[in-house]
Design a protein around this motif. Structure first.
Motif, mmCIF file in Angstrom:
data_model
loop_
_atom_site.group_PDB
_atom_site.id
_atom_site.type_symbol
_atom_site.label_atom_id
_atom_site.label_comp_id
_atom_site.label_asym_id
_atom_site.label_seq_id
_atom_site.Cartn_x
_atom_site.Cartn_y
_atom_site.Cartn_z
ATOM 1 N N VAL A 205 0.816 -1.217 0.000
ATOM 2 C CA VAL A 205 0.000 0.000 0.000
ATOM 3 C C VAL A 205 0.851 1.269 0.000
ATOM 4 O O VAL A 205 0.325 2.368 0.051
ATOM 5 C CB VAL A 205 -0.981 0.050 1.194
ATOM 6 C CG1 VAL A 205 -2.041 -1.029 1.049
ATOM 7 C CG2 VAL A 205 -0.250 -0.091 2.519
ATOM 8 N N MET A 206 2.189 1.091 -0.052
ATOM 9 C CA MET A 206 3.051 2.279 -0.122
ATOM 10 C C MET A 206 3.468 2.509 -1.573
ATOM 11 O O MET A 206 3.732 1.567 -2.310
ATOM 12 C CB MET A 206 4.310 2.086 0.733
ATOM 13 C CG MET A 206 4.025 2.050 2.216
ATOM 14 S SD MET A 206 5.461 2.548 3.196
ATOM 15 C CE MET A 206 6.624 1.255 2.811
ATOM 16 N N THR A 207 3.538 3.772 -1.939
ATOM 17 C CA THR A 207 3.979 4.089 -3.290
ATOM 18 C C THR A 207 5.510 4.070 -3.368
ATOM 19 O O THR A 207 6.179 4.550 -2.445
ATOM 20 C CB THR A 207 3.457 5.462 -3.752
ATOM 21 O OG1 THR A 207 4.043 5.754 -5.022
ATOM 22 C CG2 THR A 207 3.821 6.582 -2.777
ATOM 23 N N SER A 215 -5.696 11.067 -7.451
ATOM 24 C CA SER A 215 -5.251 11.102 -8.847
ATOM 25 C C SER A 215 -5.495 9.748 -9.502
ATOM 26 O O SER A 215 -5.425 8.713 -8.858
ATOM 27 C CB SER A 215 -3.751 11.387 -8.943
ATOM 28 O OG SER A 215 -3.480 12.718 -8.708
ATOM 29 N N LYS A 216 -5.688 9.794 -10.804
ATOM 30 C CA LYS A 216 -5.912 8.572 -11.564
ATOM 31 C C LYS A 216 -4.719 7.610 -11.423
ATOM 32 O O LYS A 216 -4.882 6.407 -11.380
ATOM 33 C CB LYS A 216 -6.124 8.942 -13.031
ATOM 34 C CG LYS A 216 -6.569 7.800 -13.895
ATOM 35 C CD LYS A 216 -6.716 8.253 -15.329
ATOM 36 C CE LYS A 216 -6.943 7.065 -16.246
ATOM 37 N NZ LYS A 216 -6.834 7.445 -17.647
ATOM 38 N N ASP A 217 -3.511 8.175 -11.411
ATOM 39 C CA ASP A 217 -2.314 7.327 -11.371
ATOM 40 C C ASP A 217 -1.768 7.112 -9.960
ATOM 41 O O ASP A 217 -0.601 6.775 -9.798
ATOM 42 C CB ASP A 217 -1.224 7.922 -12.272
ATOM 43 C CG ASP A 217 -0.852 9.347 -11.861
ATOM 44 O OD1 ASP A 217 -1.566 9.929 -11.002
ATOM 45 O OD2 ASP A 217 0.135 9.890 -12.383
ATOM 46 N N ARG A 218 -2.613 7.278 -8.958
ATOM 47 C CA ARG A 218 -2.126 7.048 -7.586
ATOM 48 C C ARG A 218 -1.788 5.571 -7.415
ATOM 49 O O ARG A 218 -2.447 4.714 -8.005
ATOM 50 C CB ARG A 218 -3.188 7.487 -6.569
ATOM 51 C CG ARG A 218 -4.395 6.584 -6.495
ATOM 52 C CD ARG A 218 -5.512 7.188 -5.683
ATOM 53 N NE ARG A 218 -6.656 6.284 -5.637
ATOM 54 C CZ ARG A 218 -7.490 6.087 -6.656
ATOM 55 N NH1 ARG A 218 -7.321 6.716 -7.804
ATOM 56 N NH2 ARG A 218 -8.498 5.233 -6.543
ATOM 57 N N ASN A 219 -0.786 5.306 -6.615
ATOM 58 C CA ASN A 219 -0.413 3.903 -6.394
ATOM 59 C C ASN A 219 0.073 3.669 -4.968
ATOM 60 O O ASN A 219 0.943 2.851 -4.726
ATOM 61 C CB ASN A 219 0.624 3.440 -7.422
ATOM 62 C CG ASN A 219 1.887 4.266 -7.364
ATOM 63 O OD1 ASN A 219 2.021 5.127 -6.506
ATOM 64 N ND2 ASN A 219 2.812 4.019 -8.265
ATOM 65 N N VAL A 298 -5.636 2.922 -3.717
ATOM 66 C CA VAL A 298 -6.758 2.782 -4.641
ATOM 67 C C VAL A 298 -8.057 2.635 -3.860
ATOM 68 O O VAL A 298 -9.040 3.326 -4.109
ATOM 69 C CB VAL A 298 -6.524 1.572 -5.569
ATOM 70 C CG1 VAL A 298 -7.740 1.342 -6.441
ATOM 71 C CG2 VAL A 298 -5.297 1.802 -6.427
ATOM 72 N N ASP A 362 -9.396 10.976 -11.543
ATOM 73 C CA ASP A 362 -9.680 9.564 -11.787
ATOM 74 C C ASP A 362 -11.162 9.445 -12.122
ATOM 75 O O ASP A 362 -12.010 9.810 -11.302
ATOM 76 C CB ASP A 362 -9.352 8.762 -10.521
ATOM 77 C CG ASP A 362 -9.567 7.263 -10.709
ATOM 78 O OD1 ASP A 362 -10.152 6.866 -11.738
ATOM 79 O OD2 ASP A 362 -9.148 6.499 -9.823
ATOM 80 N N TYR B 57 8.959 -4.354 -7.507
ATOM 81 C CA TYR B 57 7.989 -3.989 -6.473
ATOM 82 C C TYR B 57 6.716 -3.492 -7.136
ATOM 83 O O TYR B 57 6.729 -2.484 -7.839
ATOM 84 C CB TYR B 57 8.569 -2.896 -5.562
ATOM 85 C CG TYR B 57 7.621 -2.439 -4.468
ATOM 86 C CD1 TYR B 57 7.450 -3.185 -3.313
ATOM 87 C CD2 TYR B 57 6.894 -1.255 -4.595
ATOM 88 C CE1 TYR B 57 6.587 -2.785 -2.309
ATOM 89 C CE2 TYR B 57 6.023 -0.838 -3.586
ATOM 90 C CZ TYR B 57 5.881 -1.611 -2.437
ATOM 91 O OH TYR B 57 5.025 -1.201 -1.449
ATOM 92 N N MET B 60 -0.258 -1.717 -5.017
ATOM 93 C CA MET B 60 -1.659 -1.766 -5.448
ATOM 94 C C MET B 60 -2.016 -0.454 -6.152
ATOM 95 O O MET B 60 -2.044 0.590 -5.513
ATOM 96 C CB MET B 60 -2.570 -1.935 -4.225
ATOM 97 C CG MET B 60 -2.425 -3.259 -3.540
ATOM 98 S SD MET B 60 -3.243 -4.541 -4.511
ATOM 99 C CE MET B 60 -3.076 -5.931 -3.391
ATOM 100 N N ASP B 61 -2.268 -0.496 -7.433
ATOM 101 C CA ASP B 61 -2.688 0.718 -8.135
ATOM 102 C C ASP B 61 -3.946 0.426 -8.947
ATOM 103 O O ASP B 61 -4.495 -0.680 -8.887
ATOM 104 C CB ASP B 61 -1.552 1.294 -8.989
ATOM 105 C CG ASP B 61 -1.081 0.329 -10.068
ATOM 106 O OD1 ASP B 61 -1.785 -0.674 -10.315
ATOM 107 O OD2 ASP B 61 -0.022 0.569 -10.646
ATOM 108 N N ASN B 62 -4.374 1.418 -9.700
ATOM 109 C CA ASN B 62 -5.606 1.268 -10.474
ATOM 110 C C ASN B 62 -5.554 0.085 -11.446
ATOM 111 O O ASN B 62 -6.537 -0.601 -11.637
ATOM 112 C CB ASN B 62 -5.878 2.556 -11.254
ATOM 113 C CG ASN B 62 -6.975 3.374 -10.592
ATOM 114 O OD1 ASN B 62 -7.863 2.815 -9.963
ATOM 115 N ND2 ASN B 62 -6.914 4.679 -10.723
#
Lengths: 404, 92
Positions: A205-207, A215-219, A298, A362, B57, B60-62
């Protein structure tokens, strides 16, 4: 029930020392996220966190670290001293009439990590004999009570990402009920340690890039640390001693999803916000700024905005929503307290802080969350949300203090 | 760096079977993961195995939420592994 007001605020965060540093950074959109490197984690997949600078840690901990305090307690003490000084409290204001409610998700993570590592490497003999009092989750609440001689109820809620908000809510309830005249309430976390960081990596769950809530591209999110403490007082106790009132804390809602440990439930988050509005006696259209939980994962962002539309109407008209987590990070047990201070900052400065790093709406969310730049506006009431693992939600409402 | 996609696909299928605790013979690429009872917790195990083996790595993304079938998961994993390897090549 007594009216409850805020008369002092204190914070330490990646944005610096003091509540003002936090509020200024969130308004200016200046991120406290920095590179992090852990000695005992050779292959880091994520290499940023909203950590305190080494200089700030040194200023908090002092030249010789206290033998019985983990940094998590030092952060809380520093924030509490600032809040108490701002409120102008003196020894006669403590004793039985002052409570403490300081939450933490993990307690003394640094002490625990270093002692487990040492146990693994060198065996069991020469560990820190003060490990137990340093790691226990309520140590910060205990130290804060001792620092000021606050002898009323002392709580430590350990409800993950809702701990800070729930702790403020609990403090508010004690004051509203008249159990105490005032309460030092907030949350603290010092979780940036090798093994602790790795288990967050493993949850995915960390980017590994940048935290971009909504944002649409959040990760994913970026971890943070720090502490936030508020001085809560009954209106009459504050008036009696001629204190300056920063705002009124008028609503607190909290509930459980009773569904899934990790997956959020928008219906329950909506019910939580409604509970806070009901206590505040406000209709949804009275809230002008909302500091979202907005982790940038997400799942959270989709679910939270569904809940917001449920409460505030499909179009979210007249409401500005932002997540300031890309600035101060996700402070876990401190998050709710740091974000409540940010929301009160918005009220004081009449300006909604931005969601920085925002790129593109998004389509699954359809929200423009005060993108990248603060928005000056008229604000009389604010809400802050915390939606935790464990399915525990908490919402707080603050508004401009008005007589009568 | 060129990756042998067929070999990679086979390896990934083995990993999905092992981590998702599914019979390898039942693991047809067109099947929805849900039908195979592969849940989000299994997903995390599969992603950990991908990290362990290939160093990639994947958070979890869209894109990950759009994965429905075994093939979707394979396509995404291959893309991420290739991205990771081209980044590594670029750094070297």
């Amino acid at each position: 029930m007594k009216r409850v007001v805020v008369t002092g605020m204190g914070a330490v965060s990646a944005c610096g020392l003091g509540a003002d540093a936090l509020i200024a950074a969130t308004q200016a959109g200046i991120s406290g996220v920095k590179p992090v490197q852990f000695d005992d984690l050779p292959q880091q997949r994520v290499s940023t966190a909203a950590r305190l600078t080494l200089e700030d840690v040194a200023a908090i901990v002092g030249p010789t670290p206290h033998k019985m305090r983990d940094p998590v307690a030092e952060y809380a003490l520093f924030a509490a001293r600032e809040a108490v000084a701002q409120a102008g409290l003196t020894p006669e204001h403590f004793g039985e009439v002052c409570g403490v409610s300081i939450g933490s998700g993990q307690g003394g993570a640094k002490t625990l990590n270093s002692n487990y590592m040492k146990f693994g490497r060198e065996g069991p003999m020469r560990l820190d004999p003060m490990t137990v009092p340093k790691i226990m989750n309520n140590a910060a609440a205990g130290w804060v009570s001792m620092e000021f001689g606050a002898m009323g109820p002392a709580f430590c809620l350990a409800t993950a990402c809702s701990a800070g908000s729930q702790s403020i809510g609990l403090g508010m309830q004690m004051v509203a009920l008249g159990q105490v005249d005032r309460c030092l309430a907030g949350g603290t976390e010092a979780c940036l340690v090798g093994a602790g960081f790795r288990i967050w990596e493993l949850l995915r769950v960390m980017t590994a890039t940048q935290n971009r809530p909504f944002s649409k591209d959040r990760n994913g999110m970026t971890l943070g640390e720090g502490a936030g403490v508020l001085v809560l007082e009954s209106l009459e106790a504050a008036q009696e001693r001629g204190a300056e009132i920063l705002c009124e804390l008028s609503g607190f809602g909290t509930n459980a999803d009773a569904g899934d440990l990790l997956r959020p439930d928008p219906k329950r988050a909506a019910a939580c916000m409604r509970m806070a509005l009901k206590q505040a006696g406000l209709s949804p259209d009275r809230i002008e700024y909302l500091n979202a939980h907005g982790t940038g994962t997400v799942a959270n962002d989709i679910s939270e905005v569904m809940a917001l539309r449920d409460v505030f109407g499909e179009g979210l008209d007249g409401l500005e929503v932002s997540s300031t987590k890309p600035i101060h990070g996700h402070g876990l047990g401190a998050a709710g307290a740091l974000e409540m201070i940010v929301a009160i900052g918005a009220l004081q400065r009449q300006s909604a802080p931005p969601t920085i790093n925002f790129t593109e709406v998004d389509p699954k969310i359809g929200l423009e969350p005060v993108p990248n730049q603060a928005k000056p506006m008229s604000i009389s009431a604010v809400m802050s949300n915390s939606l935790a693992f464990g399915g525990i939600n908490a919402s707080l409402v603050a508004q401009r203090y008005e007589d009568g | 760096m060129n990756i042998d996609r067929d070999a990679l696909t086979r390896e990934l299928l083995d990993m999905v079977a092992e981590e998702g605790m599914v019979d390898r013979a039942e693991l047809a690429v067109e099947k929805p993961l849900e039908e195979l009872d592969i849940q989000s917790a299994d997903f995390i195990m599969i992603l950990m195995a991908i990290e362990e083996r290939y160093g990639a790595y994947v958070s979890m993304d869209n894109e990950l939420t759009d994965v429905v079938t075994v093939q979707d998961l394979l396509d995404l994993a291959i893309t991420k592994i290739e991205e990771h390897q081209s980044e590594k090549t670029a750094e070297a």
